[in-house]
Design an enzyme around this catalytic site. Structure first.
Site, PDB file in Angstrom:
ATOM      1  N   LYS A  51       0.840  -1.207   0.000  1.00  0.00           N
ATOM      2  CA  LYS A  51       0.000   0.000   0.000  1.00  0.00           C
ATOM      3  C   LYS A  51       0.874   1.256   0.000  1.00  0.00           C
ATOM      4  CE  LYS A  51      -3.888  -2.411   2.032  1.00  0.00           C
ATOM      5  NZ  LYS A  51      -4.672  -2.831   3.199  1.00  0.00           N
ATOM      6  N   GLN A  95      -4.919  -1.571   9.281  1.00  0.00           N
ATOM      7  CA  GLN A  95      -4.807  -2.882   8.635  1.00  0.00           C
ATOM      8  C   GLN A  95      -5.491  -3.947   9.499  1.00  0.00           C
ATOM      9  OE1 GLN A  95      -3.748  -3.443   5.576  1.00  0.00           O
ATOM     10  NE2 GLN A  95      -3.980  -5.648   5.690  1.00  0.00           N
ATOM     11  N   ASP A 118     -11.316   2.764   3.422  1.00  0.00           N
ATOM     12  CA  ASP A 118     -11.738   1.367   3.281  1.00  0.00           C
ATOM     13  C   ASP A 118     -13.237   1.254   2.970  1.00  0.00           C
ATOM     14  OD1 ASP A 118      -9.744  -0.639   3.477  1.00  0.00           O
ATOM     15  OD2 ASP A 118      -9.481  -0.213   5.607  1.00  0.00           O
TER      16      ASP A 118
END
Ligand code: GUN
Length: 281
Positions: A51, A95, A118
């Site tokens: 990422k 995460q 997200d």
């Protein structure tokens, strides 16, 4: 035909990089993504590294915060809160999964909707259901881009989603519904699943069982997207038995090389969208 996520993702990354140049010319800054990781799970560490590399590739700033397993939850909550207030930060990603003992919901609740790259927050999921999408969960959004890349009109198609997770199955079903498909969601308690899958023009599989979907479950000419990532005898495989299913399909995504590469480009897409939206406010 095969749908390679890598190729679709490369197109998205190019567009995001170009838009980042425009964004910088207009506002004198580049989008910034903050990533938090707790613990030393190797898979999570690889995802986070990818990422951060993705950010570099499109010209974003990135911040990463690493915490050892055992760090008090409050310390992580405080970090999320401070990033939430930091005007230079456009997106916050924690995460998942967090190590045992951490309350995911409590930590994620401190990510404001405007920085929820997200698309996991209840209000962003609600907006998706109302067909006024803001940020949308990266994996299902990536699947939609892959479906679009085929050029096939989804209107009126029977779409079947295997799996009902909050992060993949449910938003996937909503995206397909918003694209005018007739949508069925199957899951671990579905009776006679193949009765449904055999009618699918579009079959999206995110059920977490290696090679679960076999040729007898698939309609001739179907489009099959395999979201699964499983490791069997040290080798990666999806939730679809690719060898037997592939000859029956019009399009199919392989594992690896299918959906996986899309997730990061969609995360960057969401980050750019958050940056633009915040800048316009
Ligand atoms: N872990 C695996 N996939 C994801 C994802 O899309 N977002 C976050 N935050 N964690 C993940």
């Amino acid at each position: 035909m095969l749908i390679y996520g890598k190729e679709v993702a490369a197109n998205s990354l190019k567009k995001i990089a170009d838009e980042t140049v425009d964004f910088n010319n207009k506002y004198g800054r580049v989008p910034t993504l903050a990533v938090i990781i707790v613990g030393d799970d190797p898979a999570s560490q690889t995802y986070v590294r990818n990422k951060i590399n993705g950010c570099k590739q499109v010209g974003f700033n990135s911040l990463s915060f690493e915490y050892a397993d055992g760090t008090p939850q409050q310390e992580i909550v405080d970090k999320v809160k401070s990033l939430a207030c930091d005007d230079s930060v456009d997106g916050i990603l924690v995460q998942l999964p967090l190590p045992k003992g951490y309350d995911e919901e409590k930590i994620l609740a401190n990510i404001p909707d405007s920085k929820d790259v997200d698309g996991f927050n209840a209000s962003n999921i609600g907006c998706l259901c109302l067909n006024r999408p803001r940020t949308v969960s990266c994996t299902p959004l990536g699947v939609m881009h892959m479906l679009e890349s085929t050029g096939v009109d989804l209107t009126g198609k029977n779409a079947v989603v295997l799996g009902r997770s909050n992060t993949v199955g449910k938003p996937m079903a909503m995206l397909l519904l918003n694209a005018n498909c007739t949508v069925t969601v199957c899951h671990s308690k579905t009776v006679n699943m193949s009765e449904f899958t055999k009618k699918a023009d579009v079959l999206v599989v995110a059920i977490g069982k290696p090679k679960f979907v076999t040729a007898d479950m698939v309609k001739e000419g179907a489009i099959v997207i395999d979201v699964g990532i499983n490791r069997v005898d040290g080798k990666l495989c999806g939730d679809v038995d690719f060898q037997s299913v592939e000859p029956k399909t019009s399009y199919i995504s392989p594992v690896p090389g299918g959906v996986g590469p899309m997730t990061i480009s969609m995360l960057l897409f969401n980050t750019l969208m958050c940056a633009k939206t915040r800048q316009a406010e």
